[in-house]
Every structure is written in C-alpha cells, then in structure tokens.
Design an enzyme around this catalytic site. Structure first.
Site, mmCIF file in Angstrom:
data_model
loop_
_atom_site.group_PDB
_atom_site.id
_atom_site.type_symbol
_atom_site.label_atom_id
_atom_site.label_comp_id
_atom_site.label_asym_id
_atom_site.label_seq_id
_atom_site.Cartn_x
_atom_site.Cartn_y
_atom_site.Cartn_z
ATOM 1 C CB CYS A 251 46.647 45.734 30.889
ATOM 2 S SG CYS A 251 46.722 47.076 29.844
ATOM 3 C CG HIS A 337 42.532 43.953 28.456
ATOM 4 N ND1 HIS A 337 42.228 44.330 29.509
ATOM 5 C CD2 HIS A 337 43.447 45.143 27.968
ATOM 6 C CE1 HIS A 337 42.553 45.282 30.160
ATOM 7 N NE2 HIS A 337 43.498 45.769 29.314
ATOM 8 C CD GLU A 339 40.384 41.308 30.411
ATOM 9 O OE1 GLU A 339 40.108 42.875 30.317
ATOM 10 O OE2 GLU A 339 41.262 40.671 30.339
#
Length: 367
Positions: A251, A337, A339
């Site tokens: 990001c 993202h 994760e």
C-alpha cells in the site's frame, strides 16, 4: 434519547442525523468503504488516520468489537458515518458494543442519514474534507473546514508510527526490518507465521540503524497520507534498494518504493476501499479478490516506461496499478492488502513469495 449530529462536506453538501458515538467536533477527509463485514479491523487500521469513514453497508455493529480483531490498540478513524448502528450485539466471548467503543475512544459518529446519496456525492465530486459535529454547526466550524489541509501534500505517517523499535517472532527466524508507516497487526502476524523475526522500526529510522539489525529483507508497511509528502522516507528506501536485499512494499510502502525508483504517484478521485476488489496477476493470469484501502496510486504510464520495472498486477475495475516487480532486483510492491483483515485470503501468497526471496538471500554469499 440520542442527540443530533451533523455532517457537512466542503462542497456544501450536508445532512442531519443522530449521534451514536462520542460528543464533539472533528474535521477530516470523508471516504467510503464497501465491506460487508470486518468493521472492527477497518476502524483500527492506521491507514484511516485523519479520515471520516462512511460505511456503505446499511447496518453495522450487530457483533460488537473485540480486541483480537483490532489492528491497532485504538480506533484510527477520525469519525464514523453509517445508515444504522446497532445498539445491541450478539457474539461469543468478550466484546463491547460499537457505540460504547466509539464513546470510550472519543470518536464522533452519525447515523440515520442517506449514506447512498453521500457515497454518490463522493464518487462524483471526489473525496473531500468534511466536518462532523454533535453540536449545531457554527460559522467558525465552517471556516476551519474551508481552511483544513487537503490530504494531498499531507504527511501523516509520523503521527501513527511506533515511538521506538520493537521485535516480534522468534530470534532464530529470518530477520525482517519493517519500516512502520502505520502497520497493521495482521502484516506482522503473516510474517511471524512464516518464520520471520521482525524488527519494527519508526517510519523515519536512518538506514544505518536498520542495517544494525542485520536484516535479510525489508518490508515497507501501509499507512496514511500522501507518499509524495515523505521525502525522507523516499530517500531511505532509495538507500535500501542499493543494498540488493528483498523488499516488499504494501500500500503506502508500495508507493514509496515506486517513488524511490523514480515513478510518481497521484491522488485518485475517491480511492479504493473495500474487501472485494478484483486484481489480476499479469504474470500468471490468475485473478484475486482483494482487500484495499488507498487514496493514491502510482502512474501506470511512467511505470511502463521504466526500463527496470514490470507491471505485475492491475485492478480490473479501473485498470490502475496494483503491483510491480523489478527485472533484476528482488523488489516487489503491491497496492492491495495481502494480509486482508478484513477480507479474502486469496493473496496471502504474496508473503510466501517475499519470504522465499528472503530465504534465498540468506544462503547467498554476503556482498
């Protein structure tokens, strides 16, 4: 009985609703998120620092919020806008209701307004500054709104980064130095699960201090604000690139890596914030449904002109850049993202790819 709350955008659009959070007045950039679940993770993501968040789902709060979901120890949004916030919740384990949680942390929130009309406004006019207050708006409040700094040109990472270095994971693991521009807990969890010993460093740590940790790879975290307003961080990343070790940017970290390599960034009209954004890996043709939260992107035309960089991922909604790799160095940036938290786990393999590069680096002779 709930009191009133008021939302006013810088372009003059306004709405009156009910207060479902703390009393007070806040200013910030108004943005929207389209996720159907995962509001506890969203509200505690440091990337939302300085923003008033609109949830497009009409009803939130029905499962409260619990510490195991939080990405930071406290909520990071400036204020909350929703169609309806539940005053009751139901779930197993220890949790707290959303209105109570917002009041505990001093976060104003407004409900009972037409969030569809608001989101249409933001999509058409762009993300902009707004005023959220639980008292009747005054001329002084309006004047502060007009003068409030734009997100473009604003550095915010220094306000959310760790105050001092710390480590997570087992010391026997592969050593990753992570520059914390507003890191989510889930990123640390993904690294530790793959055997990393992570040194988490303040955003503006000098390269020499990072080198002293003897890392085998670097991770540049997510975070808030305009990446172009962070020249010191860009200079640090430029130094890290020279060392030839694996670097993963996520990001904001992806944008800083891009800027360090000479590819500029720009502000999107209303950004990408949701947990269902389709991304295509151009190397394999595989599609991913991803979690996203960003208001800036890197310049696709400049990226494709760069002799050493390869466009690796694109957003299938608007064809903006979602990732790149270096032709010769173990460098990778992803705008989304991997994760998640919240969102699908499709792209967890980004961490596998990064850790594989770190393991390879660990067995190569020192330079």
């Amino acid at each position: 009985m709930a009191g009133k709350a008021f939302l006013i955008l810088a372009d003059g659009w306004q709405a009156e609703g009910v207060s479902v959070g703390a009393e007070g007045t806040v200013w910030g950039e108004v943005v929207f998120h389209t996720a159907l679940t995962g509001y506890p993770e969203i509200f505690t993501d440091p990337s939302y620092w300085g923003q008033i968040l609109v949830m497009t789902l009409p009803h939130i709060g029905n499962y409260g919020t619990a510490a195991e979901e939080w990405q930071h120890e406290k909520p990071m949004i400036r204020g909350l806008v929703a169609r309806q916030v539940s005053g009751f919740f139901s779930r197993a384990g220890r949790a707290v209701g959303l209105p109570e949680y917002l009041r505990m942390h001093g976060i104003p929130a407004i409900a009972g307004i037409d969030t569809r009309a608001l989101v249409r406004r933001v999509r058409q006019k762009g993300a902009q500054n707004a005023l959220l207050t639980t008292t009747p708006p005054t001329q002084e409040m309006w004047e502060k709104l007009i003068q409030y700094p734009s997100m473009q040109g604003t550095e915010l990472a220094s306000q959310v980064t760790t105050a001092r270095p710390y480590t997570v994971g087992e010391p026997s693991g592969l050593r990753i130095a992570l520059l914390d521009f507003g890191v989510k807990k889930a990123i640390l969890d993904q690294l530790v699960q793959r055997g990393a010993y992570v040194g988490v460093f303040p955003a503006y740590t000098a390269p020499e201090a990072l080198q002293a940790f003897e890392p085998q790879g670097f991770l540049l975290s997510n975070g808030p604000g305009d990446p172009a307003a962070m020249p010191q961080a860009i200079a640090t990343v430029s130094e890290l690139v020279k060392w030839g070790r694996p670097i993963l940017g996520i990001c904001l970290g992806h944008q800083l890596l891009s800027l360090a390599l000479g590819v500029p960034t720009y502000k999107l009209l209303f950004g990408h914030r949701g947990s269902n954004h389709p991304v295509k890996d151009l190397r394999t043709g595989r599609l991913y449904i991803t979690s996203q939260n960003h208001g800036f992107a890197i310049d696709a035309a400049e990226l494709e002109r760069h002799p050493d960089l390869i466009l690796s991922h694109i957003n299938l909604n608007d064809h903006t850049v979602e990732g790149f790799v270096h032709r010769h160095l173990p460098l990778q940036g992803v705008q989304y993202h991997p994760e998640a938290s919240p969102g699908p786990h499709d792209s967890h393999e980004v961490f596998d790819e990064f850790m594989a590069a770190v393991r390879l680096q660990a067995v190569l002779p020192s330079r």
